[in-house]
Design a protein around this motif. Structure first.
Motif, PDB file in Angstrom:
ATOM      1  N   GLY A   6       3.637 -10.388  14.760  1.00 48.19           N
ATOM      2  CA  GLY A   6       3.340 -10.067  16.151  1.00 48.19           C
ATOM      3  C   GLY A   6       4.091 -10.984  17.091  1.00 48.19           C
ATOM      4  N   PRO A   7       4.135 -10.637  18.389  1.00 53.58           N
ATOM      5  CA  PRO A   7       4.911 -11.429  19.342  1.00 53.58           C
ATOM      6  C   PRO A   7       4.429 -12.860  19.466  1.00 53.58           C
ATOM      7  N   SER A   8       3.105 -13.075  19.544  1.00 48.00           N
ATOM      8  CA  SER A   8       2.614 -14.446  19.664  1.00 48.00           C
ATOM      9  C   SER A   8       2.862 -15.216  18.383  1.00 48.00           C
ATOM     10  N   GLY A   9       2.791 -14.507  17.228  1.00 43.97           N
ATOM     11  CA  GLY A   9       3.079 -15.150  15.954  1.00 43.97           C
ATOM     12  C   GLY A   9       4.519 -15.594  15.853  1.00 43.97           C
ATOM     13  N   LEU A  10       5.448 -14.778  16.351  1.00 40.88           N
ATOM     14  CA  LEU A  10       6.860 -15.160  16.342  1.00 40.88           C
ATOM     15  C   LEU A  10       7.081 -16.429  17.150  1.00 40.88           C
ATOM     16  N   ALA A  11       6.479 -16.504  18.322  1.00 44.71           N
ATOM     17  CA  ALA A  11       6.645 -17.689  19.165  1.00 44.71           C
ATOM     18  C   ALA A  11       6.081 -18.928  18.488  1.00 44.71           C
ATOM     19  N   ALA A  12       4.956 -18.767  17.790  1.00 39.86           N
ATOM     20  CA  ALA A  12       4.360 -19.907  17.092  1.00 39.86           C
ATOM     21  C   ALA A  12       5.250 -20.375  15.946  1.00 39.86           C
ATOM     22  N   ILE A  13       5.824 -19.422  15.201  1.00 39.37           N
ATOM     23  CA  ILE A  13       6.733 -19.781  14.110  1.00 39.37           C
ATOM     24  C   ILE A  13       7.959 -20.502  14.665  1.00 39.37           C
ATOM     25  N   ALA A  14       8.525 -19.967  15.749  1.00 36.67           N
ATOM     26  CA  ALA A  14       9.710 -20.582  16.348  1.00 36.67           C
ATOM     27  C   ALA A  14       9.413 -22.002  16.812  1.00 36.67           C
ATOM     28  N   VAL A 302      13.186 -12.200  15.378  1.00 38.99           N
ATOM     29  CA  VAL A 302      12.868 -10.874  15.896  1.00 38.99           C
ATOM     30  C   VAL A 302      12.034 -10.110  14.878  1.00 38.99           C
ATOM     31  N   ASP A 303      11.290  -9.163  15.387  1.00 43.01           N
ATOM     32  CA  ASP A 303      10.509  -8.246  14.549  1.00 43.01           C
ATOM     33  C   ASP A 303      10.338  -6.971  15.354  1.00 43.01           C
ATOM     34  N   GLY A 304      11.165  -5.968  15.062  1.00 41.01           N
ATOM     35  CA  GLY A 304      11.152  -4.757  15.871  1.00 41.01           C
ATOM     36  C   GLY A 304      11.624  -5.064  17.280  1.00 41.01           C
ATOM     37  N   GLU A 305      10.808  -4.708  18.263  1.00 39.78           N
ATOM     38  CA  GLU A 305      11.160  -4.955  19.659  1.00 39.78           C
ATOM     39  C   GLU A 305      10.742  -6.350  20.127  1.00 39.78           C
ATOM     40  N   ASP A 306      10.005  -7.067  19.305  1.00 40.94           N
ATOM     41  CA  ASP A 306       9.528  -8.395  19.681  1.00 40.94           C
ATOM     42  C   ASP A 306      10.557  -9.459  19.303  1.00 40.94           C
ATOM     43  N   ALA A 307      10.641 -10.502  20.112  1.00 41.05           N
ATOM     44  CA  ALA A 307      11.599 -11.576  19.857  1.00 41.05           C
ATOM     45  C   ALA A 307      11.052 -12.888  20.400  1.00 41.05           C
ATOM     46  N   ALA A 308      11.428 -13.988  19.740  1.00 42.19           N
ATOM     47  CA  ALA A 308      11.056 -15.323  20.201  1.00 42.19           C
ATOM     48  C   ALA A 308      12.265 -16.234  20.048  1.00 42.19           C
ATOM     49  N   LEU A 309      12.539 -17.012  21.070  1.00 46.09           N
ATOM     50  CA  LEU A 309      13.664 -17.938  21.032  1.00 46.09           C
ATOM     51  C   LEU A 309      13.357 -19.105  20.101  1.00 46.09           C
ATOM     52  N   PHE A 310      14.249 -19.337  19.147  1.00 46.76           N
ATOM     53  CA  PHE A 310      14.165 -20.535  18.321  1.00 46.76           C
ATOM     54  C   PHE A 310      14.984 -21.663  18.936  1.00 46.76           C
ATOM     55  N   TRP A 311      16.233 -21.376  19.330  1.00 48.01           N
ATOM     56  CA  TRP A 311      17.099 -22.434  19.860  1.00 48.01           C
ATOM     57  C   TRP A 311      18.200 -21.799  20.698  1.00 48.01           C
ATOM     58  N   ASP A 312      18.559 -22.466  21.783  1.00 48.81           N
ATOM     59  CA  ASP A 312      19.733 -22.105  22.578  1.00 48.81           C
ATOM     60  C   ASP A 312      20.649 -23.320  22.586  1.00 48.81           C
ATOM     61  N   TYR A 313      21.731 -23.251  21.809  1.00 46.06           N
ATOM     62  CA  TYR A 313      22.584 -24.431  21.663  1.00 46.06           C
ATOM     63  C   TYR A 313      23.467 -24.671  22.886  1.00 46.06           C
ATOM     64  N   ARG A 314      23.544 -23.695  23.801  1.00 47.69           N
ATOM     65  CA  ARG A 314      24.252 -23.955  25.058  1.00 47.69           C
ATOM     66  C   ARG A 314      23.459 -24.960  25.891  1.00 47.69           C
ATOM     67  N   ASP A 315      22.136 -24.813  25.882  1.00 49.78           N
ATOM     68  CA  ASP A 315      21.274 -25.729  26.629  1.00 49.78           C
ATOM     69  C   ASP A 315      21.001 -27.013  25.851  1.00 49.78           C
ATOM     70  N   THR A 316      20.830 -26.880  24.533  1.00 48.36           N
ATOM     71  CA  THR A 316      20.514 -28.027  23.678  1.00 48.36           C
ATOM     72  C   THR A 316      21.449 -28.005  22.477  1.00 48.36           C
ATOM     73  N   PRO A 317      22.601 -28.666  22.558  1.00 44.77           N
ATOM     74  CA  PRO A 317      23.529 -28.662  21.414  1.00 44.77           C
ATOM     75  C   PRO A 317      22.839 -29.163  20.145  1.00 44.77           C
ATOM     76  N   TYR A 318      23.229 -28.568  19.023  1.00 43.73           N
ATOM     77  CA  TYR A 318      22.631 -28.939  17.730  1.00 43.73           C
ATOM     78  C   TYR A 318      23.577 -29.886  16.996  1.00 43.73           C
ATOM     79  N   LEU A 319      24.704 -29.385  16.533  1.00 43.50           N
ATOM     80  CA  LEU A 319      25.738 -30.256  15.982  1.00 43.50           C
ATOM     81  C   LEU A 319      26.712 -30.709  17.068  1.00 43.50           C
ATOM     82  N   GLY A 320      26.854 -29.890  18.102  1.00 40.75           N
ATOM     83  CA  GLY A 320      27.857 -30.181  19.122  1.00 40.75           C
ATOM     84  C   GLY A 320      29.266 -29.945  18.625  1.00 40.75           C
ATOM     85  N   LEU A 321      29.414 -29.129  17.581  1.00 40.44           N
ATOM     86  CA  LEU A 321      30.723 -28.862  16.974  1.00 40.44           C
ATOM     87  C   LEU A 321      30.953 -27.357  16.988  1.00 40.44           C
TER      88      LEU A 321
END
Length: 329
Positions: A6-14, A302-321
């Motif tokens: 579910g949508p709230s579950g996706l956000a919690a997992i992320a 994502v799960d069907g039409e539901d989606a939750a952001l895990f990471w945006d590396y433009r805002d928060t670089p991960y490796l920076g490479l």
């Protein structure tokens, strides 16, 4: 199939994954690269599973692994095995074949080092890669271990070439079980011939030009490895949680961060997917399409039409490479 979170579950997992130590530990790579003055334009192209140096129409590959002393001291034989196993996996992930391993061992005395060396020797024999020396110190205060590997490739699988429109394939050997923390082992008791032939799939995929990009699934699991792949390639990823189908009794969040002994995340053009999956199937290795490569800089669950952001590396670089800036989605 996994249960619908579910949508709230996706956000919690992320959110759980975003804060997990195995995910956040990879942030050290970018800090180390910056301290050493390295970028994707440096020799060896940092960001891949192994350093790459072109030579004689092919590629020399170099990689290394160090291990937390607490792990080495608690399971020295297993640590020795892992020192070889994770290195040969890094070489295979690049489309290469292992040539030789060297060790770096520190121990209070020879007896303390013995199980580490026995584990390395057993793995080297199983994977068919020679141990050709290294550095040994028997006057250290505690048991510590690192290992380095040299390999060769005729064609490469890199972290920098995933393209929007590709499908995301996870190939994981499930003929095993969890062995502490989030490590999923499928190697103990496996015939050496099987271990070697399974790894041969990757250079064959590279030489047949069947995959666009890829990485081995390391600490951080599918989601952490996917984030590294996305950032290096300057693309986004949508990971379909419903397509994961974790082993029985395993929650989706755990499977997403699991470190399998044989696991690769591949970016594959749609018309190459069927052939790619078949290469693993013939070896009895599970390979599934678990998502897609997108434009942008976000890795989402994502799960069907539901989606939750895990990471945006433009805002928060991960490796920076990353080789190129991501397009705006």
């Amino acid at each position: 199939m996994s249960a619908d979170p579910g949508p709230s579950g996706l956000a919690a997992i992320a959110a759980e994954l975003r804060g997990h130590p195995s995910i956040r530990g990879k942030l050290a790579i970018g800090r180390a690269a910056a301290a050493l003055g390295l970028s994707v334009h440096s020799d060896g192209r940092p960001g891949d599973d192994a350093a790459v140096l072109p030579r004689d129409g092919g590629y020399d590959l170099f990689a290394g692994e160090g291990f937390i002393p607490a792990f080495v001291n608690s399971a020295p034989w297993f640590a020795g095995w892992c020192a070889v196993m994770v290195n040969v996996s890094d070489i295979a992930a690049m489309g290469g074949r292992a040539v030789a391993v060297v060790d770096q061992i520190w121990a209070p005395d020879p007896e303390a080092a013995r199980p580490v060396m026995e584990g390395m020797r057993a793995a080297a024999e199983a994977y068919g890669v020679p141990l050709v020396g290294g550095h040994t110190n028997f006057a250290a205060s505690e048991l510590s271990l690192a290992a380095s590997i040299f390999g060769r490739a005729n064609a490469l699988i890199t972290s920098f070439d995933a393209l929007p429109g590709d499908l995301l394939v996870a190939a994981i050997d499930r003929r095993g079980e969890y062995s502490g923390f989030d490590n999923f082992g499928a190697f103990l008791g496996a015939p050496a011939e099987r271990l070697r032939a399974d790894l041969e799939i990757l250079p064959e995929l590279a030489e047949a030009e069947l995959v666009t990009a890829g990485k081995d699934i390391s600490q951080g699991g599918i989601v952490g490895t996917g984030l590294m792949l996305a950032e290096c390639s300057g693309v986004g990823l949508d990971i379909d949680v419903a397509a994961l189908d974790p082993p029985a009794g395993t929650a989706p969040a755990r499977w997403l961060r699991t470190f399998p002994s044989f696991g690769f995340l591949l970016s594959v053009a749609p018309d190459m997917v069927e052939t790619t999956l078949a290469r693993f199937a013939v070896r009895d290795i599970r390979a599934d399409v678990i998502g897609r490569v997108t434009e942008g800089s976000t890795v989402r669950l994502v799960d069907g039409e539901d989606a939750a952001l895990f990471w945006d590396y433009r805002d928060t670089p991960y490796l920076g490479l990353r080789a190129k800036e991501p397009a705006h989605a």
